[in-house]
Enzyme design. Structure first.
Site, PDB file in Angstrom:
ATOM      1  N   HIS A 186       0.833  -1.201   0.000  1.00 25.24           N
ATOM      2  CA  HIS A 186       0.000   0.000   0.000  1.00 25.24           C
ATOM      3  C   HIS A 186       0.872   1.257   0.000  1.00 25.24           C
ATOM      4  CE1 HIS A 186       1.272   0.474   4.095  1.00 25.24           C
ATOM      5  NE2 HIS A 186       1.024  -0.818   4.249  1.00 25.24           N
ATOM      6  N   GLY A 187       0.306   2.357  -0.441  1.00 24.48           N
ATOM      7  CA  GLY A 187       1.008   3.637  -0.400  1.00 24.48           C
ATOM      8  C   GLY A 187       1.030   4.217   1.008  1.00 24.48           C
TER       9      GLY A 187
END
Ligand SMILES: *[C@@H]1O[C@H](CO)[C@@H](O)[C@H](O)[C@H]1NC(C)=O
Ligand SMILES: *[C@@H]1O[C@H](CO)[C@@H](O)[C@H](O)[C@H]1NC(C)=O
Ligand SMILES: *[C@@H]1O[C@H](CO)[C@@H](O)[C@H](O)[C@H]1NC(C)=O
Length: 450
Positions: free
Chosen positions: A73-74
């Site tokens: 995920h970012g």
């Protein structure tokens, strides 16, 4: 005299090459135009600080035909445990630092103290939205997709079709959001709305196998080296230096937990907006960050890396389902397959897959004693698993029948032992090297150490 000059030159040369930095007690964060510590934030690093500059899709003369990718995920909000530290300490620390400044006890520069005086933790961040994807994290994932698409336009069409694309995330807000952002990068603004995302199996042994392995639970929480490093000379010196900078002298020296809280606040607030100056980063010199980065790397080395030699096979086996998915996809000639498979997951899956590949291995074992010898280690969490870290595998169809397979890690060539430094592998070699993952039932393998 001449000798002195030569030594000085050698020294500054070594510094630019990334050796251990010397602590500067008057370091001024806000006024530093370079801020090299942005690349030392461990797994709280922005993707932008470490990604490759441009993907060379022409590295093989064959024809790109299939694309497989797993992404962390970012950038996100802090976890429950990080928020617990923040809520426990942030107000006291802040008011004490400001009071220390007013009594003339700090060595903070004017730009730094001015930002600290105005600082307040964002009241909108609560336990309810822990680890939620941030706008900066959304943008990271979107831009990763845009860059892969411009490198491989024929592989990653800008029009969605379920026949072409397969998307699968874990069941968390941050990974679902990351794949939405990735889809927007491919298909344009709100492009994710047309995408049919795959159902998420429970238990999710494909993307979170480490949550369903009792053998791994038994050995996973080894923090011996990391905790011993905190008691050692480098970390203790760092604590004193940070304390002095902030005006905590003598018996008022900060506790390790308070230092960690400042570091968490510094790093997260910085990566939410890389164009801003995160006020609490002023507490640390660049040398201090090198020590904190090593402290983090020790943890990841024993938790997800090469630290536990006796359990190497377990670590290699844990991502069985994921690696098998990749290998079967690369091997398949079925015209009905998706051409693109995208997975949204977490850093353990990236680490375990890289360990299974044998990537970033070969350092002398990281331990509590050898910080100074580890300057050029491959095992740097800041480079391996920043936010939005990803691993892409691209098949190129070759006319002689033995296809090329390109491995990219954070948009840079990933060398797997036995393959080429430019990231290319022969398909036959790959299938042979990892043949033990082919055509087996991973349920019987992933949680074993044999
Ligand atoms: C908190 O959220 C409210 C409502 O969305 C917004 O107006 C405010 O600016 C936010 N506060 C901060 C510090 O970001
Ligand atoms: C930072 O500022 C530059 C120049 O204004 C802008 O192009 C860029 O998008 C900004 N980056 C972020 C992460 O906001
Ligand atoms: C794989 O093994 C598991 C556990 O032994 C079993 O429940 C499952 O049915 C097997 N799957 C296949 C496809 O054979």
């Amino acid at each position: 005299m001449l000798k002195g000059i030569v030594l000085l030159l050698t020294f500054s040369f070594a510094l630019t090459n990334g050796s251990v930095s010397v602590h500067n007690p008057f370091y001024c964060y806000a006024d530093d135009p370079i801020k090299p510590q942005h690349g030392m934030f461990s797994t709280t690093s922005a993707y932008e600080t470490t990604r490759g500059d441009s993907v060379d899709a022409g590295v093989s003369s064959c024809t790109p035909s299939k694309f497989w990718l797993i992404t962390r995920h970012g950038t996100r909000l802090p976890s429950l445990s990080d928020l617990t530290l923040i809520f426990r300490h942030n107000e006291n620390l802040h008011s004490d630092i400001v009071r220390n400044f007013e009594s003339g006890r700090t060595s903070l520069c004017a730009s730094d103290i001015n930002l600290i005086k105005e600082w307040k933790f964002d009241p909108n961040i609560t336990f309810e939205n822990e680890q939620f994807l941030t706008v900066s994290g959304w943008n990271e994932a979107r831009q990763v997709a845009e860059r892969y698409q411009s490198a491989f336009p024929s592989l990653l069409p800008s029009t969605y079709s379920r026949d072409t694309y397969f998307f699968r995330s874990t069941a968390t807000q941050r990974t679902i959001g990351t794949l939405h952002a990735f889809a927007d990068g491919l298909f344009g603004f709100n492009g994710h709305e047309q995408v049919e995302f795959e159902d998420i199996a429970q238990p999710d042994v494909l993307l979170r196998p480490y949550q369903f392995c009792p053998l791994y639970d038994e050995i996973a929480n080894i923090r011996a080296e990391q905790n011993a490093f905190v008691e050692g000379p480098e970390y203790q010196e760092m604590i004193v230096q940070v304390s002095q900078k902030l005006g905590f002298h003598g018996s008022h020296v900060l506790r390790a937990e308070e230092i960690q809280t400042l570091s968490i606040l510094c790093r997260f607030e910085q990566i939410w907006d890389m164009n801003a100056t995160s006020p609490l980063c002023a507490a640390f010199s660049i040398a201090n960050f090198q020590v904190m980065e090593y402290w983090s790397d020790l943890y990841y080395y024993y938790r997800w890396g090469y630290g536990q030699r006796n359990y190497r096979r377990l670590f290699e086996n844990l991502p069985c389902h994921l690696i098998q998915d990749m290998l079967h996809f690369i091997r398949s000639e079925d015209a009905n397959d998706n051409r693109v498979r995208i997975f949204g997951a977490h850093l353990p899956s990236l680490y375990l897959t890289l360990v299974s590949f044998g990537a970033f291995d070969g350092d002398a074992p990281l331990n509590r004693h050898n910080f100074a010898q580890q300057t050029f280690r491959m095992w740097k969490s800041s480079n391996i698993t920043p936010m939005a870290a990803n691993l892409a595998v691209i098949r190129y169809d070759c006319e002689d029948g033995d296809n090329d397979v390109l491995f990219l890690h954070n948009e840079k060539p990933l060398q797997i032992p036995g393959c080429q430094p430019n990231g290319l592998c022969k398909q036959s070699f790959l299938l042979e090297k990892f043949s033990r993952f082919l055509d087996i039932n991973c349920s019987n393998l992933y949680c074993t150490n044999a």
